[in-house]
Write an enzyme that holds these catalytic residues in place. Structure first.
Site, PDB file in Angstrom:
ATOM      1  N   ASP A  98      -6.232  -3.382   0.143  1.00  0.00           N
ATOM      2  CA  ASP A  98      -5.233  -2.803  -0.771  1.00  0.00           C
ATOM      3  C   ASP A  98      -4.863  -3.751  -1.911  1.00  0.00           C
ATOM      4  O   ASP A  98      -4.220  -3.336  -2.886  1.00  0.00           O
ATOM      5  CB  ASP A  98      -3.962  -2.420   0.004  1.00  0.00           C
ATOM      6  N   SER A 150       2.727   0.804   5.883  1.00  0.00           N
ATOM      7  CA  SER A 150       1.940   1.004   7.112  1.00  0.00           C
ATOM      8  C   SER A 150       2.851   1.044   8.337  1.00  0.00           C
ATOM      9  O   SER A 150       2.702   1.904   9.208  1.00  0.00           O
ATOM     10  CB  SER A 150       0.937  -0.143   7.296  1.00  0.00           C
TER      11      SER A 150
HETATM   12  C1  S3P Z   1      -3.858   1.544   6.164  1.00  0.00           C
HETATM   13  C2  S3P Z   1      -5.169   1.161   6.339  1.00  0.00           C
HETATM   14  C3  S3P Z   1      -6.084   0.916   5.222  1.00  0.00           C
HETATM   15  C4  S3P Z   1      -5.327   0.760   3.902  1.00  0.00           C
HETATM   16  C5  S3P Z   1      -4.267   1.808   3.721  1.00  0.00           C
HETATM   17  C6  S3P Z   1      -3.252   1.712   4.839  1.00  0.00           C
HETATM   18  C7  S3P Z   1      -3.034   1.768   7.354  1.00  0.00           C
HETATM   19  O1  S3P Z   1      -6.976   2.002   5.115  1.00  0.00           O
HETATM   20  O2  S3P Z   1      -6.218   0.790   2.827  1.00  0.00           O
HETATM   21  O3  S3P Z   1      -3.609   1.648   2.494  1.00  0.00           O
HETATM   22  O4  S3P Z   1      -1.790   1.862   7.239  1.00  0.00           O
HETATM   23  O5  S3P Z   1      -3.617   1.868   8.454  1.00  0.00           O
HETATM   24  P1  S3P Z   1      -8.361   2.070   5.949  1.00  0.00           P
HETATM   25  O6  S3P Z   1      -8.045   2.160   7.387  1.00  0.00           O
HETATM   26  O7  S3P Z   1      -9.042   3.324   5.449  1.00  0.00           O
HETATM   27  O8  S3P Z   1      -9.115   0.835   5.590  1.00  0.00           O
END
Ligand code: S3P
Length: 435
Positions: free
Chosen positions: A319, A23
């Site tokens: 996740d 992220s």
């Molecule tokens: C993420 C947000 C999450 C997560 C993804 C990474 C991010 O998704 O599941 O693996 O880096 O902002 P969502 O915003 O759809 O919940």
């Protein structure tokens, strides 16, 4: 389509360092490409997803140089992106597509944004909707799916009451807000990871946070504000570390040290879940790095209780749910996940993929529209099986861990899909397991 065999282990010991946080790497790469000058991003995620982000930023005119896990990105300022002749390819990465859509909405050119077959099935209306309200003209297949055509232009600020708890949606609107006239705000219904807010501040954007509302000031049409290039260290990915926390927790005499892990409080709810289930976890050498928190984690074996994960916890552990569910059969009471229908629109339908593969290993599972219930130890020991990850990195890794304490060997089909977030996962796991 390489298969990987996982044999039952006796225990886990030693040390491991997970790859850079996915992220954070996406966000630093995008903001560095929008900054003026060369940023140095150390311990950049090895994830294929983050390579896709780098390739997209390169296609949009940033210079990108890779040297092992250090990436140098040269940007030409907030107004420095150029249109890409070919479609931008986000591959398997929802974060690349949704965050980049926010940036592209504010550009004075048209972009095509596409992805692999899994990403083309994931909902994009959640970002397309608010970006249209800000003034972008966006076409999507069936008005919801990639490929997207984004005709960027003059944006105006909005006050967005986000209907769902999604860090990607929040981030898309905040990034578009950088280019809008006025001050854009996003109010989230429940907390989600805040790496975008922290990174925007690091790169010098005007951003404020009050409770669940985040505000960013845009540059408008003739704004002079710019982001500054930065030199940054990326912490290891807690979501990758979780596979090792789970693995070590399954063996009573395990002793594992996980180095350099990101411990941002909007990510550590998973550690609270493990602690509440009786895991033996200790944070060591906690320090801060560019607004993020980093530390080491010492994990020892424990007898896990299991329990229910639901409500506002869900977006904070989204996740990690595949690993928790796959641990269910090794817990006393089993694991129950509720309020997590969102899992059905991740890299795979994770509820279906978990239920299918848990059953292949002999677990007792009840699949529900918004989650699942996995019976605990009393339902019997898992047996080795052939696992079908459906192209989903976290399903492949979760079952590789579950396989360590099963009876007999397990084969993970298409094991290379782990590379979406963690290319060296199987080798790292093998290094710390004693068979
Ligand atoms: C993420 C947000 C999450 C997560 C993804 C990474 C991010 O998704 O599941 O693996 O880096 O902002 P969502 O915003 O759809 O919940």
């Amino acid at each position: 389509m390489k298969k990987r065999t996982i044999r039952p282990a006796k225990t886990l010991s030693g040390g491991v360092e997970p790859p850079g946080d996915k992220s954070i790497s996406h966000r630093y790469a995008m903001l560095a490409a929008l900054a003026e000058g060369t940023s140095e991003l150390r311990h950049f995620a090895a994830a294929a997803d983050c390579r896709n982000t780098l390739d997209c930023m390169k296609a949009l005119g940033a210079e990108v140089r890779l040297d092992k896990d250090t990436v140098r990105v040269t940007g030409h300022g907030l107004r420095g992106l150029k249109s890409s002749r070919r479609a931008l390819d986000a591959g398997n990465s929802g974060t690349t597509m949704r965050l980049l859509a926010g940036i592209l909405a504010g550009q004075a050119f048209t972009s095509q944004l596409t992805g692999d077959s899994s990403l083309q099935k994931r909902p994009m209306k959640r970002v397309v909707g608010p970006l249209r309200t800000m003034g972008a003209d966006i076409r999507a297949r069936e008005d919801n799916f990639a490929p997207l055509e984004i005709r960027g232009g003059r944006l105006h600020a909005i006050d967005f009451q986000m209907p769902m708890a999604s860090a990607q949606v929040k981030s898309a609107v905040l990034l578009a807000g950088l280019f809008a006239e006025g001050e854009t705000s996003v109010t989230e219904p429940a907390r989600t990871r805040d790496h975008t807010e922290i990174a925007l501040e690091e790169f010098g954007a005007a951003i404020e946070k009050h409770g669940k509302t985040i505000r960013v000031r845009g540059i408008g049409n003739n704004g002079t504000t710019n982001l500054q290039a930065r030199s940054l260290d990326i912490p290891g990915d807690l979501s990758s570390a979780v596979f090792f926390i789970a693995a070590a927790s399954m063996f009573s005499d395990a002793n594992l040290l996980i180095h350099n892990v990101g411990l941002n409080p909007t990510r550590t709810a998973i550690l609270d879940v493990f602690a509440s289930m009786g895991a033996s976890l200790q944070m060591l050498s906690v320090r801060s790095a560019h607004g993020e928190i980093v530390g080491d984690l010492a994990v020892k074996g424990a007898s896990l209780q299991g329990g229910v994960i639901e409500g506002q916890q869900i977006p904070l552990v989204i996740d990690e749910l595949p690993m928790l569910a796959a641990l269910g059969p090794y817990t006393e009471q089993g694991i129950e996940i509720r309020d997590a229908a969102e899992l059905r629109v991740k890299e795979s339908d994770r509820i279906a993929a978990l239920a299918e593969n848990l059953r292949r290993m002999g677990a007792s599972v009840e699949e529900r529209p918004d989650g699942l219930r996995v019976e605990g130890r009393k339902a019997g020991q898992l047996r080795g099986a052939e696992i079908e990850p459906h192209g989903d990195h976290r399903i492949a890794m979760a079952f590789a861990v579950a396989a360590l304490a099963a009876h007999g060997p397990t084969v993970i089909r298409d094991a290379d899909c782990a590379g979406v977030s963690y290319p060296t996962f199987f080798d790292d796991l093998e290094r710390v397991t004693e068979t």
